[in-house]
Design a protein around this motif. Structure first.
Motif, short mmCIF file in Angstrom:
data_model
loop_
_atom_site.label_atom_id
_atom_site.label_comp_id
_atom_site.label_asym_id
_atom_site.label_seq_id
_atom_site.Cartn_x
_atom_site.Cartn_y
_atom_site.Cartn_z
N LEU A 99 0.86 -1.37 -0.11
CA LEU A 99 0.07 -0.05 0.17
C LEU A 99 0.92 1.14 0.00
N SER A 100 0.55 2.20 -0.94
CA SER A 100 1.24 3.51 -1.09
C SER A 100 0.37 4.54 -0.57
N LEU A 180 -13.89 -2.68 5.83
CA LEU A 180 -12.82 -3.14 5.05
C LEU A 180 -11.63 -2.07 4.70
N ALA A 181 -12.27 -0.87 4.19
CA ALA A 181 -11.49 0.10 3.68
C ALA A 181 -10.85 0.49 4.98
N GLN A 182 -11.22 0.79 6.01
CA GLN A 182 -10.44 1.48 7.21
C GLN A 182 -9.39 0.43 7.61
N GLN A 186 -5.45 1.29 7.48
CA GLN A 186 -4.60 1.47 8.78
C GLN A 186 -3.41 0.55 8.62
N GLN A 187 -3.39 -0.19 7.61
CA GLN A 187 -2.24 -1.43 7.00
C GLN A 187 -2.51 -2.34 8.14
N PRO A 190 -4.28 -8.42 9.68
CA PRO A 190 -5.22 -9.29 10.17
C PRO A 190 -6.80 -8.80 10.49
N THR A 191 -6.86 -7.58 10.70
CA THR A 191 -8.04 -7.32 10.67
C THR A 191 -8.87 -7.01 9.39
N ALA A 192 -8.04 -6.45 8.55
CA ALA A 192 -8.42 -6.29 6.92
C ALA A 192 -8.90 -7.91 6.54
N ILE A 193 -8.14 -8.79 6.87
CA ILE A 193 -8.46 -10.41 6.23
C ILE A 193 -9.54 -10.76 6.87
#
Length: 229
Positions: A99-100, A180-182, A186-187, A190-193
């Motif tokens: 992510l950039s 999901l975007a949040q 925040q990179q 684990p939370t995004a997955i």
């Protein structure tokens, strides 16, 4: 690209978009003569476009009967969403790692577009944006093989949702995209997955995997003046 290849791509893209945006419901008969007239196209080009869509499992070609928009079975529906969970987990892992600042702006801009459009599942634009959010994450991940796999799975998901969704063909919940975007911004991998897993499970849970009512579709109404383009 040759003129013939350009023409096949035009037909393919128009049919693909109409299927994915649920303007051509599963089971719709794609009569070659009607498509030739609708698009003012060569019959061989129409057949080539239909064959390409059949390769993606979006169209079914039956001997002596013609072409139909595919109708995934409940078992196929479960398989597609199981595959999406595997593919999109890998995409999230790679997207978060790569992510950039530019990618973050793109994600924020997309969520703003969804906010501006509102939660109206009847709009083809809503369905298009829902799929584009997932495709954007695949582009950020930078893995073309995963991106190609996801593109096919999203298209097949749209057919499944058109067949079995309980409420008006909603493909994605806008609130689920926000969560999901949040996590991605925040990179927090684990939370995004976990958010992606819950999102895909929620889509599947909105399905009623059973018989559906038959409907007739007017190809001329769906495609309008496409033949003049």
């Amino acid at each position: 690209m040759s003129r013939a290849a350009d023409e096949v791509q035009r037909l393919y893209s128009a049919l693909y978009d109409a299927i994915v945006e649920q303007r051509l419901p599963p089971g719709t008969r794609l009569t070659e003569l009607n498509l030739v007239e609708v698009f003012k196209a060569n019959r061989n080009h129409v057949r080539a476009a239909l064959r390409d869509l059949a390769h993606l499992k979006l169209v079914r070609i039956e001997m002596n009967r013609g072409a139909f928009v595919e109708e995934p079975s409940p078992e196929q529906a479960k398989d597609v969403f199981a595959a999406r969970r595997v593919v999109e987990k890998a995409i999230i892992e790679q997207a978060v790692a790569r992510l950039s600042a530019r990618d973050k702006k793109a994600i924020q801009a997309h969520i703003s577009k969804e906010d501006a459009l509102g939660h109206d599942p009847a709009k083809p634009e809503f369905i298009r944006l829902s799929g584009e959010f997932h495709r954007m994450l695949a582009r950020i991940a930078g893995n073309q093989v995963l991106a190609d796999m996801l593109d096919s799975l999203i298209a097949r998901s749209s057919l499944i949702i058109a067949l079995y969704e309980v409420r008006s063909g909603v493909q994605c919940s806008h609130d689920e995209h926000h969560i999901l975007a949040q996590a991605i911004l925040q990179q927090d991998a684990p939370t995004a997955i976990q958010a992606m897993e819950q999102h895909l499970i929620a889509i599947e849970q909105r399905l009623k995997l059973g018989p559906r009512e038959e409907s007739q579709v007017d190809l001329f109404e769906v495609f309008g003046d496409m033949g003049s383009r």
